[in-house]
Design a protein around this motif. Sequence first.
Motif, short mmCIF file in Angstrom:
data_model
loop_
_atom_site.label_atom_id
_atom_site.label_comp_id
_atom_site.label_asym_id
_atom_site.label_seq_id
_atom_site.Cartn_x
_atom_site.Cartn_y
_atom_site.Cartn_z
N GLU A 1 41.65 78.85 -7.09
CA GLU A 1 41.64 79.20 -5.67
C GLU A 1 41.39 77.98 -4.77
N LEU A 2 40.86 76.92 -5.37
CA LEU A 2 40.56 75.72 -4.59
C LEU A 2 41.72 74.73 -4.55
N VAL A 3 42.82 75.02 -5.25
CA VAL A 3 43.95 74.09 -5.26
C VAL A 3 44.61 74.06 -3.88
N VAL A 4 44.85 72.85 -3.37
CA VAL A 4 45.44 72.67 -2.04
C VAL A 4 46.97 72.56 -2.18
N LYS A 5 47.70 73.38 -1.46
CA LYS A 5 49.16 73.32 -1.49
C LYS A 5 49.64 72.21 -0.56
N LYS A 6 50.63 71.43 -1.04
CA LYS A 6 51.11 70.29 -0.26
C LYS A 6 52.63 70.35 -0.10
N GLN A 7 53.13 69.52 0.81
CA GLN A 7 54.55 69.53 1.15
C GLN A 7 55.40 68.63 0.26
N TYR A 8 54.85 67.49 -0.17
CA TYR A 8 55.58 66.51 -0.99
C TYR A 8 56.89 66.08 -0.31
N ASN A 9 56.75 65.40 0.84
CA ASN A 9 57.93 64.92 1.57
C ASN A 9 58.54 63.67 0.95
N HIS A 10 57.77 63.00 0.10
CA HIS A 10 58.21 61.75 -0.54
C HIS A 10 58.58 60.69 0.49
N ARG A 11 57.81 60.67 1.60
CA ARG A 11 57.80 59.56 2.53
C ARG A 11 56.34 59.11 2.62
N SER A 12 56.14 57.80 2.56
CA SER A 12 54.81 57.26 2.31
C SER A 12 53.72 57.72 3.27
N LEU A 13 53.94 57.58 4.57
CA LEU A 13 52.88 57.88 5.52
C LEU A 13 52.54 59.37 5.53
N GLU A 14 53.56 60.21 5.44
CA GLU A 14 53.33 61.65 5.41
C GLU A 14 52.54 62.04 4.16
N ASP A 15 52.90 61.45 3.02
CA ASP A 15 52.20 61.78 1.77
C ASP A 15 50.75 61.33 1.79
N ILE A 16 50.49 60.16 2.39
CA ILE A 16 49.10 59.68 2.49
C ILE A 16 48.27 60.62 3.36
N SER A 17 48.83 61.02 4.48
CA SER A 17 48.11 61.92 5.39
C SER A 17 47.74 63.21 4.68
N GLU A 18 48.66 63.70 3.83
CA GLU A 18 48.36 64.91 3.06
C GLU A 18 47.25 64.66 2.05
N SER A 19 47.27 63.48 1.44
CA SER A 19 46.22 63.16 0.45
C SER A 19 44.85 63.13 1.11
N ILE A 20 44.77 62.57 2.30
CA ILE A 20 43.48 62.50 3.01
C ILE A 20 43.01 63.90 3.39
N LYS A 21 43.94 64.74 3.86
CA LYS A 21 43.56 66.13 4.20
C LYS A 21 43.06 66.86 2.96
N GLU A 22 43.73 66.60 1.82
CA GLU A 22 43.31 67.22 0.57
C GLU A 22 41.90 66.75 0.18
N ALA A 23 41.66 65.44 0.33
CA ALA A 23 40.34 64.89 0.01
C ALA A 23 39.27 65.47 0.93
N LEU A 24 39.60 65.67 2.20
CA LEU A 24 38.65 66.26 3.15
C LEU A 24 38.27 67.68 2.72
N PHE A 25 39.25 68.42 2.22
CA PHE A 25 38.96 69.78 1.75
C PHE A 25 37.99 69.73 0.57
N TYR A 26 38.28 68.87 -0.41
CA TYR A 26 37.42 68.79 -1.59
C TYR A 26 36.04 68.22 -1.24
N ARG A 27 35.98 67.32 -0.27
CA ARG A 27 34.68 66.83 0.17
C ARG A 27 33.83 67.98 0.69
N GLY A 28 34.48 68.89 1.42
CA GLY A 28 33.77 70.05 1.93
C GLY A 28 33.22 70.91 0.81
N CYS A 29 33.95 70.97 -0.31
CA CYS A 29 33.47 71.75 -1.45
C CYS A 29 32.20 71.15 -2.02
#
Length: 234
Positions: free
Chosen positions: A164-192
């Motif tokens: 239930e804690l798995v974060v769904k992502k877009q996987y655009n395969h463009r560098s800046l968009e993918d990094i932004s998603e990684s940081i949002k994912e890390a923020l979610f897990y930090r909250g956990c």
Amino acid sequence: MKRNATRLIWIDLETTGTDQVQSNGQIGSQFHHILEVAGIITDSDLNVIGEPIKLVIQRTEEELSKCDETVRKMHTENGLLVECLSSPVTHEEAERLLISWVKENGIKRFNTSNKTGGAQLAGNSIRFDKNFIANQMPGFDEYLHYRTFDVSVLATAAAMWNPELVVKKQYNHRSLEDISESIKEALFYRGCFENTLEGQPGRTIFRAGYERGVELGSVEQMDQAWVDYKSNAQ
């Protein structure tokens, strides 16, 4: 406990292929070409420091021919191959700009003798990017700490212990968009890690999720320290 003041360099590369061993014996990070690199620097609380960087690297048709069918289709659809053909930024210039970028944001070369300086490379499956950087951008690699911060480890732990804690992502395969998603994912897990359950001071969502996995029998082996904690908590 005082929080670690580590700085993180979030990097994502798009390349002509993977890091697997090629038919000629070369590893992928020596054989394939970097097409795009983007970066965001944060502190350990994941607050962004400075401005991000995004560089599309100039490539020829011959260099792009190393893309297999899947990679070519992906980067044709997202427009990256066309951008590479018209980009004025050479590979060497991209590395120079990356070094200037980290220096402008206060990051110094990593000193292997006293383990000072440098910043941890961060992202998803970041060993892939680290291998390409080490092989193809050794000057930039000098500013990276030997430790890395891989969000994929947290995602894998969540998938094993509490899906239930798995974060769904877009996987655009463009560098800046993918990094932004990684940081949002890390923020979610930090909250956990940080958010405690109501009425249970110090018991985080991650800890509760792990306990739940144990109770359901989905974790075959537990670290002895965790066994001791669980016994004492009862």
